[in-house]
Enzyme design. Structure first.
Site, mmCIF file in Angstrom:
data_model
loop_
_atom_site.group_PDB
_atom_site.id
_atom_site.type_symbol
_atom_site.label_atom_id
_atom_site.label_comp_id
_atom_site.label_asym_id
_atom_site.label_seq_id
_atom_site.Cartn_x
_atom_site.Cartn_y
_atom_site.Cartn_z
ATOM 1 N N THR A 1 0.825 -1.209 0.000
ATOM 2 C CA THR A 1 0.000 0.000 0.000
ATOM 3 C C THR A 1 0.860 1.260 0.000
ATOM 4 O O THR A 1 0.606 2.196 -0.769
ATOM 5 C CB THR A 1 -0.947 0.004 1.213
ATOM 6 O OG1 THR A 1 -1.855 -1.097 1.097
ATOM 7 C CG2 THR A 1 -1.753 1.292 1.277
ATOM 8 N N ASN B 1 -5.145 -9.771 -7.887
ATOM 9 C CA ASN B 1 -5.168 -10.425 -6.584
ATOM 10 C C ASN B 1 -6.420 -11.262 -6.336
ATOM 11 O O ASN B 1 -6.446 -12.069 -5.406
ATOM 12 C CB ASN B 1 -5.037 -9.377 -5.475
ATOM 13 C CG ASN B 1 -6.122 -8.324 -5.544
ATOM 14 O OD1 ASN B 1 -6.186 -7.563 -6.509
ATOM 15 N ND2 ASN B 1 -6.968 -8.263 -4.538
ATOM 16 N N HIS C 1 5.024 -10.071 2.815
ATOM 17 C CA HIS C 1 4.175 -11.085 3.423
ATOM 18 C C HIS C 1 3.360 -11.879 2.406
ATOM 19 O O HIS C 1 2.688 -12.839 2.763
ATOM 20 C CB HIS C 1 3.254 -10.466 4.477
ATOM 21 C CG HIS C 1 2.116 -9.660 3.933
ATOM 22 N ND1 HIS C 1 0.807 -10.079 3.990
ATOM 23 C CD2 HIS C 1 2.088 -8.439 3.345
ATOM 24 C CE1 HIS C 1 0.017 -9.162 3.469
ATOM 25 N NE2 HIS C 1 0.765 -8.153 3.061
ATOM 26 N N CYS D 1 -14.627 -6.755 4.050
ATOM 27 C CA CYS D 1 -15.697 -7.134 4.982
ATOM 28 C C CYS D 1 -15.822 -6.022 6.009
ATOM 29 O O CYS D 1 -14.881 -5.762 6.748
ATOM 30 C CB CYS D 1 -15.367 -8.459 5.661
ATOM 31 S SG CYS D 1 -16.666 -9.069 6.740
#
Length: 388
Positions: free
Chosen positions: A72, A149, A199, A329
């Protein structure tokens, strides 16, 4: 119950070799890499050693690697660092990009920039023809991802970058789902800036990097210190840098074997779902030609009605299977994926979509168990069980 982790596109488990590499910088070698004493110099040497190794793996020069906190930050830094040096007022991107690109672009709109979305084909790719239709003399930058993604679709980045060069427009590429999973060489891709995040390939969270090609019209976006040659202020995350470097080294050394293993898993899951569900499942993107690490599936009941995606995720979780629907979410309510909507899905079908993302630690038996568990769940919630 053993956990089956199929959400590697969200984050991946830390490789044991990575943990060992990070440990000294968390315990004994904790000096600030900007300090001039011997503890600081030890950290600084480690940072520069890993910078050189990371650069070599992606075909860059070490001076072109800037360490960040992750994808990001890298995306934000790339976009706003380019805009600061460009006179054009248009940003070209695609509706299927990650929100870490779309949200900065939306913020740039408030600054007076126009956002131009290149069309995508039926699989979600941005074709060279689509880019040619929207790039212009007023284009400040192009930002298009390498691997999607949610669907695993691979954009034809070298061709897209070539078009950008023809128009003298810098191209940024979010390669977060590509680096460490498939071979990535910045010269072969032809991009000017490229984002990566540790990650996603079994490295630590909070560690990433931005590749900036030498001579690219980019300037520092994050200020506050002289770190990273004045290009990114802030105390360097030395354990994260070491962990990212080791993770990428491990990924590069074992890439051929890992790709072969994951391709076999992908085919097993794809075939199992196809045989078990027939036309009650729809595979999104381009499963045969995309990255094998991601399989996007839209599930319907025996009446071909979309199923509640939250119900599917929660029931799979009860069975010990972790996956996602590839979308945000909020307050417990699953929102339809903007990628699926861009592909032309209804909101109901988008909510009924699951993303299985595979990693090197997954097994064939886990693929079989996932197929069986999903079938049992759909059967329980189907309007007419016999047709299943």
């Amino acid at each position: 119950m053993n956990t089956i982790y199929l959400d590697n596109a969200a984050t991946s488990p830390l490789d044991e070799h990575v943990a060992g590499t990070m440990e000294p910088f968390l315990k004994s070698d904790y000096g600030n890499a900007s300090s001039i004493h011997h503890m600081g110099r030890k950290s600084s040497v480690a940072v520069e050693t890993w910078r050189e190794k990371i650069a070599k793996i992606i075909g860059a020069r070490s001076s072109e690697i800037i360490f960040t906190s992750g994808g990001t930050e890298s995306n934000n830094s790339a976009i706003f660092g380019l805009l600061e040096n460009r006179t054009g007022k248009q940003i070209v991107t695609a509706r299927t990009e990650h929100n870490a690109v779309l949200y900065p672009a939306e913020h740039a709109r408030k600054m007076g920039y126009e956002i131009i979305f290149a069309d995508i084909d039926e699989t979600g790719k941005v074709t060279p023809e689509a880019l040619r239709k929207v790039i212009s003399k007023d284009t400040a930058l192009v930002s298009l991802m390498h691997v999607n993604n949610e669907t695993g679709v691979i954009n034809p980045v070298p061709e897209l970058a070539s078009i950008c060069k023809e128009h003298d427009v810098p191209m940024h590429c979010d390669a977060v789902q590509a680096v460490g999973k498939i071979p990535v060489n910045v010269d072969e891709l032809g991009v000017d800036l490229l984002s990566m995040s540790a990650h996603k390939f079994h490295g630590p969270k909070g560690a990433g990097a931005l590749y900036v090609r030498g001579g690219a019209p980019w300037s520092a976006w994050m200020h506050g210190g002289s770190q990273e040659r004045g290009r990114r202020g802030g105390t360097l995350n030395v354990p994260g840098v070491a962990g990212m470097g080791k993770a990428l080294e491990v990924a590069a050394d074992g890439m051929s074997d890992h790709i072969s293993h994951i391709r076999d898993l992908h085919q097993r899951l794809y075939s199992g779902l196809s045989e078990k569900f027939g036309d009650l499942v729809r595979f999104n993107g381009d499963p045969e030609n995309g990255i094998p690490h991601i399989l996007s599936v839209t599930v319907t009941d025996s009446g071909y009605k979309p199923l509640d995606g939250e119900m599917l995720l929660l029931n799979l979780d009860i069975e010990g299977i972790c996956c996602s629907n590839g979308s945000a979410c909020t307050s417990g309510t699953i929102k339809p994926s903007h990628v699926m909507l861009a592909l032309g899905m209804s909101e109901e079908l988008a909510k009924s979509t699951l993303r299985f993302s595979l990693g090197k630690y997954n097994t064939p038996e886990e693929m079989d168990r996932t197929v069986e568990a999903l079938f049992e769940i759909v059967t329980r919630h189907s309007d007419s069980v016999p047709s299943l």
